[in-house]
Design a protein around this motif. Structure first.
Motif, PDB file in Angstrom:
ATOM      1  N   PRO A  92      -4.830  -9.481 -13.682  1.00 17.18           N
ATOM      2  CA  PRO A  92      -3.632 -10.036 -13.059  1.00 17.18           C
ATOM      3  C   PRO A  92      -2.847 -10.980 -13.963  1.00 17.18           C
ATOM      4  O   PRO A  92      -1.838 -11.546 -13.536  1.00 17.18           O
ATOM      5  N   HIS A  93      -3.275 -11.167 -15.198  1.00 24.00           N
ATOM      6  CA  HIS A  93      -2.705 -12.202 -16.059  1.00 24.00           C
ATOM      7  C   HIS A  93      -1.507 -11.710 -16.872  1.00 24.00           C
ATOM      8  O   HIS A  93      -1.385 -10.527 -17.167  1.00 24.00           O
ATOM      9  N   HIS A  94      -0.649 -12.669 -17.238  1.00 24.02           N
ATOM     10  CA  HIS A  94       0.454 -12.379 -18.154  1.00 24.02           C
ATOM     11  C   HIS A  94       0.974 -13.690 -18.728  1.00 24.02           C
ATOM     12  O   HIS A  94       1.045 -14.711 -18.033  1.00 24.02           O
ATOM     13  N   LEU A  95       1.345 -13.645 -20.005  1.00 29.41           N
ATOM     14  CA  LEU A  95       1.853 -14.852 -20.666  1.00 29.41           C
ATOM     15  C   LEU A  95       3.108 -15.392 -19.993  1.00 29.41           C
ATOM     16  O   LEU A  95       3.348 -16.606 -19.982  1.00 29.41           O
ATOM     17  N   THR A 134      -0.167 -10.993  -4.149  1.00 28.67           N
ATOM     18  CA  THR A 134      -1.369 -11.811  -4.307  1.00 28.67           C
ATOM     19  C   THR A 134      -2.563 -10.926  -4.654  1.00 28.67           C
ATOM     20  O   THR A 134      -2.500  -9.696  -4.542  1.00 28.67           O
ATOM     21  N   MET A 135      -3.658 -11.556  -5.038  1.00 30.70           N
ATOM     22  CA  MET A 135      -4.881 -10.798  -5.302  1.00 30.70           C
ATOM     23  C   MET A 135      -5.371 -10.112  -4.030  1.00 30.70           C
ATOM     24  O   MET A 135      -5.889  -8.996  -4.079  1.00 30.70           O
ATOM     25  N   ASN A 136      -5.202 -10.772  -2.874  1.00 29.47           N
ATOM     26  CA  ASN A 136      -5.596 -10.136  -1.614  1.00 29.47           C
ATOM     27  C   ASN A 136      -4.762  -8.883  -1.352  1.00 29.47           C
ATOM     28  O   ASN A 136      -5.289  -7.859  -0.909  1.00 29.47           O
ATOM     29  N   ALA A 137      -3.459  -8.965  -1.621  1.00 27.87           N
ATOM     30  CA  ALA A 137      -2.594  -7.804  -1.438  1.00 27.87           C
ATOM     31  C   ALA A 137      -2.986  -6.681  -2.400  1.00 27.87           C
ATOM     32  O   ALA A 137      -2.947  -5.497  -2.040  1.00 27.87           O
ATOM     33  N   LEU A 138      -3.369  -7.057  -3.612  1.00 27.08           N
ATOM     34  CA  LEU A 138      -3.804  -6.048  -4.584  1.00 27.08           C
ATOM     35  C   LEU A 138      -5.071  -5.349  -4.096  1.00 27.08           C
ATOM     36  O   LEU A 138      -5.209  -4.127  -4.220  1.00 27.08           O
ATOM     37  N   GLU A 139      -5.972  -6.113  -3.499  1.00 32.22           N
ATOM     38  CA  GLU A 139      -7.206  -5.518  -2.967  1.00 32.22           C
ATOM     39  C   GLU A 139      -6.883  -4.531  -1.844  1.00 32.22           C
ATOM     40  O   GLU A 139      -7.483  -3.444  -1.769  1.00 32.22           O
ATOM     41  N   VAL A 140      -5.930  -4.870  -0.996  1.00 30.15           N
ATOM     42  CA  VAL A 140      -5.531  -3.967   0.086  1.00 30.15           C
ATOM     43  C   VAL A 140      -4.932  -2.680  -0.495  1.00 30.15           C
ATOM     44  O   VAL A 140      -5.182  -1.584   0.004  1.00 30.15           O
ATOM     45  N   MET A 141      -4.152  -2.814  -1.555  1.00 32.10           N
ATOM     46  CA  MET A 141      -3.584  -1.635  -2.197  1.00 32.10           C
ATOM     47  C   MET A 141      -4.677  -0.722  -2.751  1.00 32.10           C
ATOM     48  O   MET A 141      -4.599   0.505  -2.647  1.00 32.10           O
ATOM     49  N   HIS A 142      -5.710  -1.328  -3.302  1.00 32.36           N
ATOM     50  CA  HIS A 142      -6.780  -0.516  -3.867  1.00 32.36           C
ATOM     51  C   HIS A 142      -7.648   0.110  -2.771  1.00 32.36           C
ATOM     52  O   HIS A 142      -8.218   1.188  -2.969  1.00 32.36           O
ATOM     53  N   SER A 163       0.322  -7.362 -13.806  1.00 31.24           N
ATOM     54  CA  SER A 163       1.012  -8.629 -14.045  1.00 31.24           C
ATOM     55  C   SER A 163       1.899  -9.026 -12.885  1.00 31.24           C
ATOM     56  O   SER A 163       2.386 -10.154 -12.846  1.00 31.24           O
ATOM     57  N   GLY A 164       2.118  -8.133 -11.920  1.00 28.59           N
ATOM     58  CA  GLY A 164       2.855  -8.511 -10.718  1.00 28.59           C
ATOM     59  C   GLY A 164       2.216  -9.683 -10.002  1.00 28.59           C
ATOM     60  O   GLY A 164       2.908 -10.475  -9.343  1.00 28.59           O
ATOM     61  N   VAL A 165       0.894  -9.834 -10.126  1.00 26.68           N
ATOM     62  CA  VAL A 165       0.207 -10.991  -9.535  1.00 26.68           C
ATOM     63  C   VAL A 165       0.649 -12.267 -10.255  1.00 26.68           C
ATOM     64  O   VAL A 165       1.024 -13.263  -9.624  1.00 26.68           O
ATOM     65  N   ALA A 166       0.613 -12.245 -11.584  1.00 27.18           N
ATOM     66  CA  ALA A 166       1.039 -13.415 -12.361  1.00 27.18           C
ATOM     67  C   ALA A 166       2.508 -13.741 -12.127  1.00 27.18           C
ATOM     68  O   ALA A 166       2.914 -14.911 -12.169  1.00 27.18           O
ATOM     69  N   ARG A 167       3.311 -12.720 -11.873  1.00 23.17           N
ATOM     70  CA  ARG A 167       4.751 -12.911 -11.676  1.00 23.17           C
ATOM     71  C   ARG A 167       5.100 -13.273 -10.239  1.00 23.17           C
ATOM     72  O   ARG A 167       6.271 -13.483  -9.914  1.00 23.17           O
ATOM     73  N   PRO A 183       0.803  -1.222   0.000  1.00 18.89           N
ATOM     74  CA  PRO A 183       0.000   0.000   0.000  1.00 18.89           C
ATOM     75  C   PRO A 183       0.833   1.268   0.000  1.00 18.89           C
ATOM     76  O   PRO A 183       0.482   2.247  -0.662  1.00 18.89           O
ATOM     77  N   GLY A 184       1.956   1.252   0.714  1.00 18.19           N
ATOM     78  CA  GLY A 184       2.807   2.434   0.770  1.00 18.19           C
ATOM     79  C   GLY A 184       3.464   2.790  -0.544  1.00 18.19           C
ATOM     80  O   GLY A 184       3.994   3.903  -0.695  1.00 18.19           O
TER      81      GLY A 184
END
Length: 196
Positions: free
Chosen positions: A106-109, A77-85, A69-73, A39-40
């Motif tokens: 969150p996807h990336h090849l 995590t998706m939970n961490a992304l939700e906290v950031m938002h 794509s940081g989630v895919a990499r 978040p910071g």
């Protein structure tokens, strides 16, 4: 909405769909960071709060559409992304700005997390996130703008049928934007003036 615009298009019986500003997150709404994962890491770009408030007051929906794509990499995590938002909402609150939606792909090849490795119709430059937001929030894409710092933002906006504003000095490398502005705040004020 302008005072001379009808709230309901003639003969439809349905309210007019809202116009929206679709905002990229990293390096557009927030300061550049390499794969922000906490978040910071999120810091608002200068002067965006007042510009977003003016747009919101004028009836625009404000929607974040962001490749993550940081989630895919495996960087977060998706939970961490939700906290950031959630943190993004906290940063905007003192400016009396409320986001109507946040859409993240969150996807990336080249991902290392199996659940998120592969192609996705939502990942910009594809317009999937904009189409989803337009459906969910009843938005009029043809009256809307996409604002971002990357050619993929511009391509996604054009594919969805929005006007587009490129922020910063990055080369176009593809579809030309409708406007090119030095800062996000300048782009947002340009959007506001375009519909005065």
């Amino acid at each position: 909405m302008r005072p001379d615009e009808p709230a309901t298009p003639a003969g439809t019986g349905r309210p007019q769909r809202r116009k929206a500003v679709f905002l990229d997150r990293d390096s557009t709404l927030t300061e550049p960071r390499h794969y922000p994962s906490r978040p910071g890491d999120l810091v608002l770009q200068p002067d965006v709060g007042a510009a977003l408030r003016a747009l919101q007051h004028a009836g625009w929906a404000l929607v974040v559409v962001t490749n993550q794509s940081g989630v895919a990499r495996g960087f977060l995590t998706m939970n961490a992304l939700e906290v950031m938002h959630e943190r993004l909402g906290v940063l905007l609150a003192p400016h009396r700005v409320h986001l109507d939606g946040i859409y993240a792909c969150p996807h990336h090849l080249d991902g290392t997390v199996p659940d998120y490795r592969g192609p996705c119709p939502c990942r910009k430059p594809a317009p999937g996130m904009l189409h989803r937001a337009a459906y969910d929030l009843e938005l009029d894409l043809t009256r809307s703008w996409t604002v971002g710092d990357s050619p993929c933002d511009i391509a996604a906006g054009r594919a969805a049928g929005t006007h587009t504003a490129l922020v910063g000095t990055r080369p176009y490398g593809g579809a030309l934007p409708d406007v090119h502005c030095a800062t996000t705040a300048e782009a947002l004020h340009t959007v506001l003036r375009s519909h005065d």
